[in-house]
Write a protein that holds these residues in place. Sequence first.
Motif, mmCIF file in Angstrom:
data_model
loop_
_atom_site.group_PDB
_atom_site.id
_atom_site.type_symbol
_atom_site.label_atom_id
_atom_site.label_comp_id
_atom_site.label_asym_id
_atom_site.label_seq_id
_atom_site.Cartn_x
_atom_site.Cartn_y
_atom_site.Cartn_z
ATOM 1 N N MET A 41 0.515 -0.772 0.396
ATOM 2 C CA MET A 41 0.094 0.492 0.199
ATOM 3 C C MET A 41 0.877 1.047 0.501
ATOM 4 N N CYS A 42 0.609 2.481 -0.900
ATOM 5 C CA CYS A 42 1.648 3.329 -0.628
ATOM 6 C C CYS A 42 0.178 4.647 -0.582
ATOM 7 N N VAL A 43 1.036 5.292 0.375
ATOM 8 C CA VAL A 43 0.272 6.454 0.766
ATOM 9 C C VAL A 43 0.030 7.888 -0.166
ATOM 10 N N ASP A 44 -0.059 8.355 -0.905
ATOM 11 C CA ASP A 44 0.818 9.324 -1.340
ATOM 12 C C ASP A 44 0.127 10.696 -1.270
ATOM 13 N N LEU A 45 1.073 11.534 0.073
ATOM 14 C CA LEU A 45 0.307 12.739 0.398
ATOM 15 C C LEU A 45 -0.096 13.846 0.388
ATOM 16 N N ASP A 46 0.940 14.341 -1.298
ATOM 17 C CA ASP A 46 0.627 15.194 -1.743
ATOM 18 C C ASP A 46 -0.746 15.046 -2.440
ATOM 19 N N ALA A 47 -1.641 13.845 -3.623
ATOM 20 C CA ALA A 47 -1.985 14.276 -4.291
ATOM 21 C C ALA A 47 -2.948 12.993 -3.651
ATOM 22 N N TYR A 48 -2.738 12.446 -2.668
ATOM 23 C CA TYR A 48 -4.006 12.931 -1.563
ATOM 24 C C TYR A 48 -5.112 11.316 -2.439
ATOM 25 N N VAL A 49 -3.937 10.609 -2.775
ATOM 26 C CA VAL A 49 -4.417 9.194 -2.865
ATOM 27 C C VAL A 49 -4.069 8.069 -2.780
ATOM 28 N N ILE A 50 -4.323 6.799 -2.260
ATOM 29 C CA ILE A 50 -4.371 5.325 -1.795
ATOM 30 C C ILE A 50 -3.816 4.567 -2.896
ATOM 31 N N GLY A 51 -3.457 3.775 -2.594
ATOM 32 C CA GLY A 51 -3.098 2.713 -3.995
ATOM 33 C C GLY A 51 -1.739 1.850 -3.890
ATOM 34 N N PRO A 52 -2.010 0.793 -5.025
ATOM 35 C CA PRO A 52 -0.859 -0.354 -4.597
ATOM 36 C C PRO A 52 0.714 0.475 -5.157
ATOM 37 N N VAL A 53 1.828 -0.153 -4.479
ATOM 38 C CA VAL A 53 3.241 0.389 -4.058
ATOM 39 C C VAL A 53 3.203 0.088 -5.314
ATOM 40 N N GLU A 54 2.758 -1.071 -6.034
ATOM 41 C CA GLU A 54 3.666 -1.574 -7.122
ATOM 42 C C GLU A 54 3.113 0.100 -8.634
ATOM 43 N N TRP A 55 1.956 0.833 -8.328
ATOM 44 C CA TRP A 55 1.789 2.079 -8.824
ATOM 45 C C TRP A 55 3.080 2.802 -9.369
ATOM 46 N N GLU A 56 3.187 3.965 -7.444
ATOM 47 C CA GLU A 56 4.103 4.187 -7.872
ATOM 48 C C GLU A 56 5.034 3.945 -7.484
ATOM 49 N N LEU A 57 5.864 2.336 -7.587
ATOM 50 C CA LEU A 57 7.493 2.333 -8.171
ATOM 51 C C LEU A 57 7.422 2.421 -9.504
ATOM 52 N N SER A 58 6.470 2.055 -10.078
ATOM 53 C CA SER A 58 6.515 1.590 -11.401
ATOM 54 C C SER A 58 6.989 3.251 -12.155
ATOM 55 N N PHE A 59 6.605 4.422 -11.752
ATOM 56 C CA PHE A 59 7.494 5.749 -11.930
ATOM 57 C C PHE A 59 8.501 6.301 -11.119
ATOM 58 N N LEU A 60 8.572 5.711 -10.106
ATOM 59 C CA LEU A 60 9.888 5.802 -9.597
ATOM 60 C C LEU A 60 10.594 4.799 -10.110
ATOM 61 N N HIS A 61 10.666 3.883 -10.766
ATOM 62 C CA HIS A 61 11.803 3.050 -11.926
ATOM 63 C C HIS A 61 12.209 3.870 -12.914
ATOM 64 N N GLN A 100 12.009 7.402 -12.675
ATOM 65 C CA GLN A 100 12.763 8.492 -12.089
ATOM 66 C C GLN A 100 13.847 8.569 -11.470
ATOM 67 N N VAL A 101 14.317 7.249 -10.747
ATOM 68 C CA VAL A 101 15.161 7.270 -10.253
ATOM 69 C C VAL A 101 16.548 6.965 -10.812
ATOM 70 N N GLU A 102 18.271 7.530 -10.689
ATOM 71 C CA GLU A 102 18.701 7.520 -11.556
ATOM 72 C C GLU A 102 19.900 6.330 -10.965
ATOM 73 N N ASP A 103 19.838 5.262 -9.928
ATOM 74 C CA ASP A 103 20.727 4.861 -9.548
ATOM 75 C C ASP A 103 19.730 3.332 -9.089
ATOM 76 N N TRP A 104 18.559 2.527 -10.210
ATOM 77 C CA TRP A 104 17.694 2.204 -8.995
ATOM 78 C C TRP A 104 18.220 0.567 -8.383
ATOM 79 N N ASP A 105 19.203 0.341 -9.084
ATOM 80 C CA ASP A 105 20.086 -0.482 -8.160
ATOM 81 C C ASP A 105 19.846 -0.727 -6.759
#
Length: 75
Positions: free
Chosen positions: A1-21, A23-28
Amino acid sequence: MCVDLDAYVIGPVEWELSFLHYQVEDWDEFKAGYETYCEMPSFEEVSKIFFLLMALSSYDNKAAIDGYWAALLEE
């Protein structure tokens, strides 16, 4: 579960990780740090649907990101 306090959205952590993947320069390094707290879930199979759902969300001005979404959804 991921809680995004900026957008007030609760969703699966996979959603957030899909976008972070993308955006993050050194994924490993990010993954290693993430896994000191919990196991990194597999999200590759669901990332395209999450990008599609985000692309369907309304934005004030979609012109600046249309190319970005198009490129990601073609993969």
